[in-house]
Write an enzyme that holds these catalytic residues in place. Structure first.
Site, PDB file in Angstrom:
ATOM      1  N   LYS A  11       0.907  -1.213   0.045  1.00 32.91           N
ATOM      2  CA  LYS A  11      -0.183   0.082  -0.146  1.00 32.91           C
ATOM      3  C   LYS A  11       0.822   1.253   0.024  1.00 32.91           C
ATOM      4  O   LYS A  11       2.173   1.190   0.324  1.00 32.91           O
ATOM      5  CB  LYS A  11      -0.939   0.043   1.137  1.00 32.91           C
ATOM      6  CG  LYS A  11      -1.986  -1.223   1.182  1.00 32.91           C
ATOM      7  CD  LYS A  11      -2.975  -1.112   2.462  1.00 32.91           C
ATOM      8  CE  LYS A  11      -4.035  -2.096   2.225  1.00 32.91           C
ATOM      9  NZ  LYS A  11      -4.885  -1.964   3.424  1.00 32.91           N
ATOM     10  N   TYR A  51     -12.433  -1.964  -3.306  1.00 36.85           N
ATOM     11  CA  TYR A  51     -12.578  -2.061  -1.913  1.00 36.85           C
ATOM     12  C   TYR A  51     -14.259  -2.056  -1.865  1.00 36.85           C
ATOM     13  O   TYR A  51     -14.810  -1.712  -0.759  1.00 36.85           O
ATOM     14  CB  TYR A  51     -12.122  -1.129  -1.045  1.00 36.85           C
ATOM     15  CG  TYR A  51     -10.731  -1.566  -0.539  1.00 36.85           C
ATOM     16  CD1 TYR A  51     -10.634  -2.660   0.141  1.00 36.85           C
ATOM     17  CD2 TYR A  51      -9.599  -0.787  -1.096  1.00 36.85           C
ATOM     18  CE1 TYR A  51      -9.301  -3.150   0.564  1.00 36.85           C
ATOM     19  CE2 TYR A  51      -8.390  -1.378  -0.384  1.00 36.85           C
ATOM     20  CZ  TYR A  51      -8.290  -2.534   0.224  1.00 36.85           C
ATOM     21  OH  TYR A  51      -7.012  -2.699   1.057  1.00 36.85           O
ATOM     22  N   PHE A  59     -15.032   3.881   7.317  1.00 35.91           N
ATOM     23  CA  PHE A  59     -13.641   4.326   6.746  1.00 35.91           C
ATOM     24  C   PHE A  59     -13.411   4.320   5.281  1.00 35.91           C
ATOM     25  O   PHE A  59     -12.432   4.484   4.704  1.00 35.91           O
ATOM     26  CB  PHE A  59     -12.568   3.120   7.531  1.00 35.91           C
ATOM     27  CG  PHE A  59     -12.871   1.906   7.212  1.00 35.91           C
ATOM     28  CD1 PHE A  59     -12.413   1.171   6.173  1.00 35.91           C
ATOM     29  CD2 PHE A  59     -13.556   1.009   8.194  1.00 35.91           C
ATOM     30  CE1 PHE A  59     -12.795  -0.042   5.823  1.00 35.91           C
ATOM     31  CE2 PHE A  59     -13.750  -0.382   7.938  1.00 35.91           C
ATOM     32  CZ  PHE A  59     -13.613  -0.953   6.829  1.00 35.91           C
ATOM     33  N   ARG A  87      -2.007 -14.155   4.969  1.00 38.93           N
ATOM     34  CA  ARG A  87      -2.587 -13.447   5.981  1.00 38.93           C
ATOM     35  C   ARG A  87      -1.738 -13.701   7.251  1.00 38.93           C
ATOM     36  O   ARG A  87      -1.704 -12.646   7.804  1.00 38.93           O
ATOM     37  CB  ARG A  87      -4.229 -14.032   6.260  1.00 38.93           C
ATOM     38  CG  ARG A  87      -5.058 -14.013   4.954  1.00 38.93           C
ATOM     39  CD  ARG A  87      -5.494 -12.539   4.740  1.00 38.93           C
ATOM     40  NE  ARG A  87      -5.844 -11.973   5.912  1.00 38.93           N
ATOM     41  CZ  ARG A  87      -6.473 -10.804   5.782  1.00 38.93           C
ATOM     42  NH1 ARG A  87      -6.750 -10.180   4.770  1.00 38.93           N
ATOM     43  NH2 ARG A  87      -7.174 -10.194   7.051  1.00 38.93           N
ATOM     44  N   THR A  93      -5.126  -6.936  10.961  1.00 35.06           N
ATOM     45  CA  THR A  93      -5.494  -5.626  10.455  1.00 35.06           C
ATOM     46  C   THR A  93      -5.013  -4.182  11.028  1.00 35.06           C
ATOM     47  O   THR A  93      -4.343  -3.440  10.536  1.00 35.06           O
ATOM     48  CB  THR A  93      -6.956  -5.469  10.255  1.00 35.06           C
ATOM     49  OG1 THR A  93      -7.220  -6.513   9.603  1.00 35.06           O
ATOM     50  CG2 THR A  93      -7.413  -4.172   9.295  1.00 35.06           C
ATOM     51  N   ARG A 104       2.634  -6.146   9.296  1.00 39.60           N
ATOM     52  CA  ARG A 104       2.020  -5.055   9.979  1.00 39.60           C
ATOM     53  C   ARG A 104       2.630  -4.729  11.131  1.00 39.60           C
ATOM     54  O   ARG A 104       2.612  -3.572  11.832  1.00 39.60           O
ATOM     55  CB  ARG A 104       0.347  -5.620   9.904  1.00 39.60           C
ATOM     56  CG  ARG A 104      -0.139  -5.350   8.505  1.00 39.60           C
ATOM     57  CD  ARG A 104      -1.421  -5.732   8.527  1.00 39.60           C
ATOM     58  NE  ARG A 104      -2.305  -5.440   7.410  1.00 39.60           N
ATOM     59  CZ  ARG A 104      -3.375  -6.172   6.969  1.00 39.60           C
ATOM     60  NH1 ARG A 104      -4.009  -6.955   7.570  1.00 39.60           N
ATOM     61  NH2 ARG A 104      -4.098  -5.547   6.052  1.00 39.60           N
ATOM     62  N   ASN A 114      -1.933   0.495   6.747  1.00 40.57           N
ATOM     63  CA  ASN A 114      -1.469  -0.779   7.308  1.00 40.57           C
ATOM     64  C   ASN A 114      -0.802  -1.703   6.318  1.00 40.57           C
ATOM     65  O   ASN A 114      -0.429  -2.840   6.417  1.00 40.57           O
ATOM     66  CB  ASN A 114      -2.428  -1.649   7.948  1.00 40.57           C
ATOM     67  CG  ASN A 114      -3.438  -1.952   7.047  1.00 40.57           C
ATOM     68  OD1 ASN A 114      -3.488  -1.775   5.930  1.00 40.57           O
ATOM     69  ND2 ASN A 114      -4.444  -2.612   7.691  1.00 40.57           N
ATOM     70  N   HIS A 117      -2.271  -5.207   1.476  1.00 39.72           N
ATOM     71  CA  HIS A 117      -3.715  -5.972   1.333  1.00 39.72           C
ATOM     72  C   HIS A 117      -3.360  -7.654   1.126  1.00 39.72           C
ATOM     73  O   HIS A 117      -2.401  -7.723   0.306  1.00 39.72           O
ATOM     74  CB  HIS A 117      -4.248  -5.416   0.379  1.00 39.72           C
ATOM     75  CG  HIS A 117      -5.647  -6.065  -0.401  1.00 39.72           C
ATOM     76  ND1 HIS A 117      -6.766  -6.007   0.496  1.00 39.72           N
ATOM     77  CD2 HIS A 117      -5.638  -7.137  -1.010  1.00 39.72           C
ATOM     78  CE1 HIS A 117      -7.568  -7.058  -0.066  1.00 39.72           C
ATOM     79  NE2 HIS A 117      -7.080  -7.625  -0.974  1.00 39.72           N
ATOM     80  N   GLU A 128      -9.821 -10.720  -7.331  1.00 38.81           N
ATOM     81  CA  GLU A 128      -9.030  -9.882  -7.108  1.00 38.81           C
ATOM     82  C   GLU A 128      -7.897  -9.920  -7.990  1.00 38.81           C
ATOM     83  O   GLU A 128      -7.222  -8.745  -8.643  1.00 38.81           O
ATOM     84  CB  GLU A 128      -8.477  -9.778  -5.585  1.00 38.81           C
ATOM     85  CG  GLU A 128      -9.490  -9.203  -4.797  1.00 38.81           C
ATOM     86  CD  GLU A 128      -9.244  -9.480  -3.245  1.00 38.81           C
ATOM     87  OE1 GLU A 128      -9.937  -8.984  -2.376  1.00 38.81           O
ATOM     88  OE2 GLU A 128      -7.941  -9.578  -2.886  1.00 38.81           O
TER      89      GLU A 128
HETATM   90  N1  UDP Z   1      -9.553  -0.343   7.697  1.00 33.13           N
HETATM   91  C1  UDP Z   1      -9.741   1.004   8.167  1.00 33.13           C
HETATM   92  N2  UDP Z   1     -10.374   0.902   9.318  1.00 33.13           N
HETATM   93  C2  UDP Z   1     -10.885  -0.151  10.001  1.00 33.13           C
HETATM   94  C3  UDP Z   1     -11.028  -1.416   9.504  1.00 33.13           C
HETATM   95  C4  UDP Z   1     -10.138  -1.530   8.196  1.00 33.13           C
HETATM   96  O1  UDP Z   1      -9.185   1.955   7.616  1.00 33.13           O
HETATM   97  O2  UDP Z   1     -11.448   0.008  11.180  1.00 33.13           O
HETATM   98  C5  UDP Z   1      -8.815  -0.402   6.094  1.00 33.13           C
HETATM   99  C6  UDP Z   1      -7.531  -0.968   6.403  1.00 33.13           C
HETATM  100  O3  UDP Z   1      -6.816  -0.415   5.462  1.00 33.13           O
HETATM  101  C7  UDP Z   1      -7.808  -2.394   6.000  1.00 33.13           C
HETATM  102  C8  UDP Z   1      -8.843  -2.471   4.953  1.00 33.13           C
HETATM  103  O4  UDP Z   1      -9.692  -1.097   5.330  1.00 33.13           O
HETATM  104  O5  UDP Z   1      -6.724  -3.114   5.498  1.00 33.13           O
HETATM  105  C9  UDP Z   1      -9.873  -3.376   4.459  1.00 33.13           C
HETATM  106  O6  UDP Z   1     -10.254  -4.027   5.754  1.00 33.13           O
HETATM  107  P1  UDP Z   1     -10.558  -5.485   6.150  1.00 33.13           P
HETATM  108  O7  UDP Z   1     -11.219  -5.613   7.101  1.00 33.13           O
HETATM  109  O8  UDP Z   1     -10.773  -6.289   4.592  1.00 33.13           O
HETATM  110  O9  UDP Z   1      -8.884  -5.874   6.659  1.00 33.13           O
HETATM  111  P2  UDP Z   1      -7.819  -6.735   6.048  1.00 33.13           P
HETATM  112  O10 UDP Z   1      -8.351  -7.733   5.370  1.00 33.13           O
HETATM  113  O11 UDP Z   1      -6.782  -5.744   4.938  1.00 33.13           O
HETATM  114  O12 UDP Z   1      -6.914  -7.206   7.150  1.00 33.13           O
HETATM  115 MG    MG Z   2      -9.839  -7.768   3.806  1.00 33.87          MG
END
Ligand code: UDP
Ligand code: MG
Length: 140
Positions: A11, A51, A59, A87, A93, A104, A114, A117, A128
């Protein structure tokens, strides 16, 4: 476990801090192969489409602005159980919850910014990957 492919994105917070190589080393050290990779600068609309599953979340707008704020590196990672393995390497996250040694935990700046992705299931991985790459660009 079967060989899988998953979509990864380095990112803007990470590309800005010149962390592409350090993050790729984490993938390769975990046995994931980078079988496709390119650096692109998303528009806000392209980030929003990617997204869209989060469109109703509070958010979402900030996330789309962030993803379009600087270049990203989109990549396809391949390996045994690549979706779950990636993952694990990424960490939670919210970097405050991420295990030590994960991308992370080491590099993320906040729950939003973070660093990476990663796809979360086989169906989303296939969708994707197809969003960013043609079959001709996937060189295992
Ligand atoms: N995100 C955020 N605030 C939150 C949760 C998620 O800004 O409270 C953003 C963050 O960049 C995250 C992305 O939205 O990576 C997608 O969220 P997801 O829950 O899918 O998390 P990921 O799969 O990336 O761990
Ligand atoms: Mg996700």
């Amino acid at each position: 476990m079967a060989t899988e492919r998953t979509l990864s994105i380095i990112k803007p917070d990470a590309t800005k801090r010149n962390l592409t190589g350090k993050i790729n080393a984490k993938f390769e050290d975990a046995g994931l192969r980078i079988v496709a990779q390119k650096r692109i600068h998303l528009t806000k609309a392209q980030a929003g489409e990617f997204y869209k599953v989060h469109a109703e979340r509070p958010f979402y707008d900030e996330l789309c602005d962030f993803m379009a704020s600087a270049p990203v590196v989109v990549q396809v990672l391949e390996g045994e159980g690549a979706i779950a393995k990636n993952r694990e390497v990424m960490g939670a996250t919210n970097p405050a919850d991420a295990n030590p040694g994960t991308i992370r935990a080491e590099f993320a700046e906040s729950v939003g910014e973070n660093s990476v992705h990663g796809s979360d299931a086989p169906e989303t991985a296939a969708e994707e990957i197809a969003y960013y790459f043609s079959g001709l660009e996937l060189v295992g």
